[in-house]
Design a protein around this motif. Sequence first.
Motif, PDB file in Angstrom:
ATOM      1  N   GLN A  41       1.020  -1.248  -0.015  1.00 47.76           N
ATOM      2  CA  GLN A  41       0.063  -0.152  -0.031  1.00 47.76           C
ATOM      3  C   GLN A  41       0.734   1.208   0.098  1.00 47.76           C
ATOM      4  O   GLN A  41       1.890   1.214   0.729  1.00 47.76           O
ATOM      5  CB  GLN A  41      -1.017   0.032   1.106  1.00 47.76           C
ATOM      6  CG  GLN A  41      -1.809   1.214   1.413  1.00 47.76           C
ATOM      7  CD  GLN A  41      -2.843   1.444   2.415  1.00 47.76           C
ATOM      8  OE1 GLN A  41      -2.845   0.199   3.285  1.00 47.76           O
ATOM      9  NE2 GLN A  41      -3.289   2.393   2.845  1.00 47.76           N
ATOM     10  N   ARG A  51      -8.327   8.565   3.930  1.00 44.38           N
ATOM     11  CA  ARG A  51      -8.918   7.294   3.576  1.00 44.38           C
ATOM     12  C   ARG A  51      -9.205   6.607   5.195  1.00 44.38           C
ATOM     13  O   ARG A  51     -10.430   6.213   5.054  1.00 44.38           O
ATOM     14  CB  ARG A  51      -7.963   6.638   2.948  1.00 44.38           C
ATOM     15  CG  ARG A  51      -8.533   5.047   2.665  1.00 44.38           C
ATOM     16  CD  ARG A  51      -7.458   4.252   1.893  1.00 44.38           C
ATOM     17  NE  ARG A  51      -7.418   4.917   0.463  1.00 44.38           N
ATOM     18  CZ  ARG A  51      -6.357   4.563  -0.182  1.00 44.38           C
ATOM     19  NH1 ARG A  51      -5.680   3.595  -0.291  1.00 44.38           N
ATOM     20  NH2 ARG A  51      -6.477   5.130  -1.609  1.00 44.38           N
ATOM     21  N   SER A  56     -13.038   3.748   4.721  1.00 45.96           N
ATOM     22  CA  SER A  56     -13.358   2.623   3.598  1.00 45.96           C
ATOM     23  C   SER A  56     -13.092   1.249   4.111  1.00 45.96           C
ATOM     24  O   SER A  56     -11.890   1.031   4.640  1.00 45.96           O
ATOM     25  CB  SER A  56     -12.566   2.813   2.346  1.00 45.96           C
ATOM     26  OG  SER A  56     -11.126   2.770   2.781  1.00 45.96           O
ATOM     27  N   LEU A 100     -15.278   0.491  -1.911  1.00 46.20           N
ATOM     28  CA  LEU A 100     -14.141  -0.234  -2.426  1.00 46.20           C
ATOM     29  C   LEU A 100     -14.100  -0.474  -3.950  1.00 46.20           C
ATOM     30  O   LEU A 100     -13.087  -0.199  -4.530  1.00 46.20           O
ATOM     31  CB  LEU A 100     -13.942  -1.470  -1.669  1.00 46.20           C
ATOM     32  CG  LEU A 100     -12.469  -1.885  -1.699  1.00 46.20           C
ATOM     33  CD1 LEU A 100     -11.406  -1.058  -1.236  1.00 46.20           C
ATOM     34  CD2 LEU A 100     -12.572  -3.253  -0.832  1.00 46.20           C
ATOM     35  N   GLN A 103     -13.695   2.718  -5.981  1.00 44.18           N
ATOM     36  CA  GLN A 103     -12.127   3.075  -6.014  1.00 44.18           C
ATOM     37  C   GLN A 103     -11.389   2.404  -6.871  1.00 44.18           C
ATOM     38  O   GLN A 103     -10.610   2.677  -7.707  1.00 44.18           O
ATOM     39  CB  GLN A 103     -11.677   3.093  -4.785  1.00 44.18           C
ATOM     40  CG  GLN A 103     -12.121   3.879  -3.797  1.00 44.18           C
ATOM     41  CD  GLN A 103     -11.600   3.611  -2.128  1.00 44.18           C
ATOM     42  OE1 GLN A 103     -10.859   2.542  -2.032  1.00 44.18           O
ATOM     43  NE2 GLN A 103     -11.923   4.445  -1.127  1.00 44.18           N
ATOM     44  N   ILE A 104     -11.477   0.933  -6.830  1.00 41.90           N
ATOM     45  CA  ILE A 104     -10.848   0.113  -8.090  1.00 41.90           C
ATOM     46  C   ILE A 104     -11.341   0.773  -9.509  1.00 41.90           C
ATOM     47  O   ILE A 104     -10.622   0.596 -10.438  1.00 41.90           O
ATOM     48  CB  ILE A 104     -11.245  -1.393  -7.848  1.00 41.90           C
ATOM     49  CG1 ILE A 104     -10.836  -1.769  -6.326  1.00 41.90           C
ATOM     50  CG2 ILE A 104     -10.774  -2.282  -8.799  1.00 41.90           C
ATOM     51  CD1 ILE A 104     -11.203  -3.247  -5.984  1.00 41.90           C
ATOM     52  N   GLN A 107      -9.600   3.574 -10.551  1.00 42.65           N
ATOM     53  CA  GLN A 107      -8.249   3.619 -11.100  1.00 42.65           C
ATOM     54  C   GLN A 107      -8.052   2.751 -12.376  1.00 42.65           C
ATOM     55  O   GLN A 107      -7.296   3.061 -13.300  1.00 42.65           O
ATOM     56  CB  GLN A 107      -7.513   2.568 -10.113  1.00 42.65           C
ATOM     57  CG  GLN A 107      -7.475   2.991  -8.273  1.00 42.65           C
ATOM     58  CD  GLN A 107      -6.476   4.133  -8.640  1.00 42.65           C
ATOM     59  OE1 GLN A 107      -5.261   4.244  -9.370  1.00 42.65           O
ATOM     60  NE2 GLN A 107      -6.645   5.279  -7.781  1.00 42.65           N
ATOM     61  N   VAL A 121      -5.943   0.528  -3.579  1.00 39.18           N
ATOM     62  CA  VAL A 121      -6.822   0.805  -2.502  1.00 39.18           C
ATOM     63  C   VAL A 121      -6.371   0.105  -0.954  1.00 39.18           C
ATOM     64  O   VAL A 121      -6.885   0.497   0.020  1.00 39.18           O
ATOM     65  CB  VAL A 121      -8.057   0.085  -2.829  1.00 39.18           C
ATOM     66  CG1 VAL A 121      -8.942   0.798  -4.072  1.00 39.18           C
ATOM     67  CG2 VAL A 121      -7.970  -1.399  -2.960  1.00 39.18           C
TER      68      VAL A 121
END
Length: 399
Positions: A41, A51, A56, A100, A103-104, A107, A121
């Motif tokens: 990460q 975050r 999240s 989540l 967010q993926i 990206q 993430v």
Amino acid sequence: MSLFKYRALDGQGAAQNGTLEARDQNAAVAALQKRGLMVLQIDSAGMGRLRRALGSGSLKGVALVSFTQQLTTLLGAGQPLERSLGILLKQPGQPHTRTLIEQIREQVKAGRPLSAALEEVGQFSPLYISMVRAGEAGGALESTLRQLSAYLERSQMVRGEVINALIYPAFLVVGVFGSLALLLAYVVPQFVPIFKDLGVPIPMITEMILALGEFLGSYGLAVLTCIILLIWGVILGMRDPQRRERRDRRLLGIGIVGPLFQRIEAARLTRTLGTLLSNGVPLLQALVIARQVCTNRALQVQVEQAAESVKGGGTLASAFGEQPLLPDLALQMIEVGEQAGELGNMLLKVADVFEVEAKRGIDRMLAALVPALTVVMAGLVAFIMLAIMLPLMSLTSNI
């Protein structure tokens, strides 16, 4: 230059946390990889706090299996990755799961591969990320996700079976000791004034039970507090890595439960290693990741040592065989797999064998444990009742 906060693993699998300055996030990742670190990460220093503030959530257990299965199905149906994630967003689910996935998806829409998005993430395990990355490199993402889904589902099933099998014995143990404590602390003391008034001779066994009952009646809460503090102290003591390693090593050598724990750990370790190797993950990296799935500290240390041995040109079988913590059959099958150049497939076969043996061992142990606990409880209750009845029987015989 910006400041980035990272979480990574070194070559021995040890966690590394810290900050570094870099031009952008890609430059920061490149700098960490040059140090020999595997990035789990990385965030800008401000983003990490943001975050955490947003809270999240992470995908775990059944939710992670469901996410992987649905994504595999959509990719297998020919849907592009970004559209597949968009479809998953429309499915009913927990808000943190949807956040989540969003967010993926963002990206991926920005042009980053799925593995990089998962890494960004920061809520997916190194095993998951490494397998996805290997699938992308080999152009077989959908196939890799299908194998990953099967791995996660099987792991979840084994974990669920063990937990379900232990629920009844756990309740039975609590019931046994709770009933005995209640009997000694509240029922037995009621007979003390009765026996004093009767003036009959009291056998030694009765005196012992009465004394124990009076003690628990007077100091029961203090005893319970001491037991809780003792358990808490043992838990804190086990945070010392060396002490926990010694305890876990002894645990694997205990006559009856040791072989069972060996089989469970062998199944978990070989399943993880075999799945990673079968999907193109290098052996050294697979060992670093597989180390984290071991719950036994002694086995974790042995996996670390095995990685060092393999790095120096040794074989995996010889590295595990120096201080055998795994069953002999596992070591022999690993050696055969290395000699045949089929280590990944052989490890999966080892996992199949020991998962079956572990389940059979758990079933046998529970089949013996439940009647044994019942007999022990009946014996203790009979012993206490005999101690109470002996003076009464002596009184009736003198009438």
